[in-house]
Scaffold this active site. Structure first.
Site, short mmCIF file in Angstrom:
data_model
loop_
_atom_site.label_atom_id
_atom_site.label_comp_id
_atom_site.label_asym_id
_atom_site.label_seq_id
_atom_site.Cartn_x
_atom_site.Cartn_y
_atom_site.Cartn_z
CG ASP A 1 -2.13 1.10 1.30
OD1 ASP A 1 -3.19 0.48 0.72
OD2 ASP A 1 -1.95 2.12 1.15
CB ILE A 2 0.94 4.03 -2.13
CG1 ILE A 2 1.91 4.96 -2.77
CG2 ILE A 2 -0.58 4.79 -1.89
CD1 ILE A 2 1.67 5.61 -4.01
CG ASN B 1 -11.93 -0.29 3.70
OD1 ASN B 1 -12.42 -0.74 4.90
ND2 ASN B 1 -10.81 0.18 3.79
N GLY C 1 -15.54 3.12 3.66
CA GLY C 1 -14.40 3.86 3.37
C GLY C 1 -13.69 3.14 2.08
CD GLN C 2 -14.84 -0.41 -2.62
OE1 GLN C 2 -15.96 -0.46 -2.18
NE2 GLN C 2 -14.16 -0.95 -3.58
CG HIS D 1 -8.71 -2.88 -2.24
ND1 HIS D 1 -9.38 -2.17 -3.02
CD2 HIS D 1 -8.52 -2.09 -1.23
CE1 HIS D 1 -9.89 -1.24 -2.47
NE2 HIS D 1 -9.16 -1.33 -1.22
CG LEU D 2 -7.87 -9.19 2.09
CD1 LEU D 2 -8.98 -9.35 2.93
CD2 LEU D 2 -7.23 -10.95 1.78
CG HIS D 3 -6.86 -3.03 3.04
ND1 HIS D 3 -5.98 -1.70 2.84
CD2 HIS D 3 -8.18 -2.66 2.66
CE1 HIS D 3 -6.87 -0.68 2.07
NE2 HIS D 3 -8.01 -1.21 1.89
P1 AMP Z 1 -9.65 1.39 0.21
O1 AMP Z 1 -9.79 2.63 1.05
O2 AMP Z 1 -10.27 0.39 0.97
O3 AMP Z 1 -10.40 1.61 -1.00
O4 AMP Z 1 -8.21 1.43 0.01
C1 AMP Z 1 -7.50 1.82 -0.92
C2 AMP Z 1 -5.93 1.57 -0.69
O5 AMP Z 1 -5.35 1.85 -1.78
C3 AMP Z 1 -5.48 2.71 0.26
O6 AMP Z 1 -5.12 2.29 1.50
C4 AMP Z 1 -4.56 3.51 -0.40
O7 AMP Z 1 -3.36 3.96 0.27
C5 AMP Z 1 -4.07 2.47 -1.59
N1 AMP Z 1 -3.55 3.21 -2.81
C6 AMP Z 1 -4.10 4.11 -3.51
N2 AMP Z 1 -3.24 4.10 -4.61
C7 AMP Z 1 -2.27 3.29 -4.61
C8 AMP Z 1 -1.09 3.09 -5.37
N3 AMP Z 1 -0.84 3.86 -6.50
N4 AMP Z 1 -0.34 2.15 -5.05
C9 AMP Z 1 -0.48 1.40 -3.87
N5 AMP Z 1 -1.59 1.88 -2.89
C10 AMP Z 1 -2.42 2.43 -3.41
#
Ligand code: AMP
Ligand code: ZN
Length: 115
Positions: free
Chosen positions: A31-32, A88, A94-95, A101-103
């Site tokens: 995650d960035i 999310n 909070g999506q 995606h699975l965190h």
């Molecule tokens: P969500 O809030 O569950 O939709 O999570 C989206 C996640 O994607 C967040 O934790 C962001 O930090 C992550 N994210 C957004 N852009 C990127 C990217 N270019 N590379 C890696 N992670 C990212």
């Protein structure tokens, strides 16, 4: 592949990412903006906007997503202390990126319930 999807572009290599794992079905990357010392996202290569967009034909794919997440958590050394999975969904969930995606988060105590 959805043309305007950030994570589809990451899978296609059009946007760089810090890859952790890839095979025919799933892709994992850091995650960035990590919310924990270890914070990895694992995604299906098939574009699904969110978890509720999956149907019966995605049963094996969803199972694989979890099983590969388990392998990644183990490889990251998270198994003993534990870790958290989060999916999310939608606005209140909070999506922010509409590609399922699975965190995978660990490396610190996170408490429950989350803030
Ligand atoms: P969500 O809030 O569950 O939709 O999570 C989206 C996640 O994607 C967040 O934790 C962001 O930090 C992550 N994210 C957004 N852009 C990127 C990217 N270019 N590379 C890696 N992670 C990212
Ligand atoms: Zn996508």
């Amino acid at each position: 592949m959805s043309d305007d999807c950030l994570f589809c572009k990451i899978i296609a290599g059009e946007i760089p990412s810090d890859k952790v794992y890839s095979d025919d079905d799933v892709y994992a990357f850091h995650d960035i903006n990590p919310a924990a010392p270890s914070h990895i996202l694992i995604i299906p290569k098939k574009h699904l906007a969110d978890v509720k967009s999956a149907d019966d034909s995605d049963q094996a794919l969803l199972g694989k997503l979890l099983l590969k997440a388990n392998e990644i958590a183990r490889d990251q050394g998270l198994e003993e202390a534990g870790y958290r999975y989060v999916i999310n969904t939608g606005r209140d969930g909070g999506q922010t990126v509409y590609h399922l995606h699975l965190h995978i988060m660990g490396g610190r105590g996170m408490g429950w319930p989350p803030g």
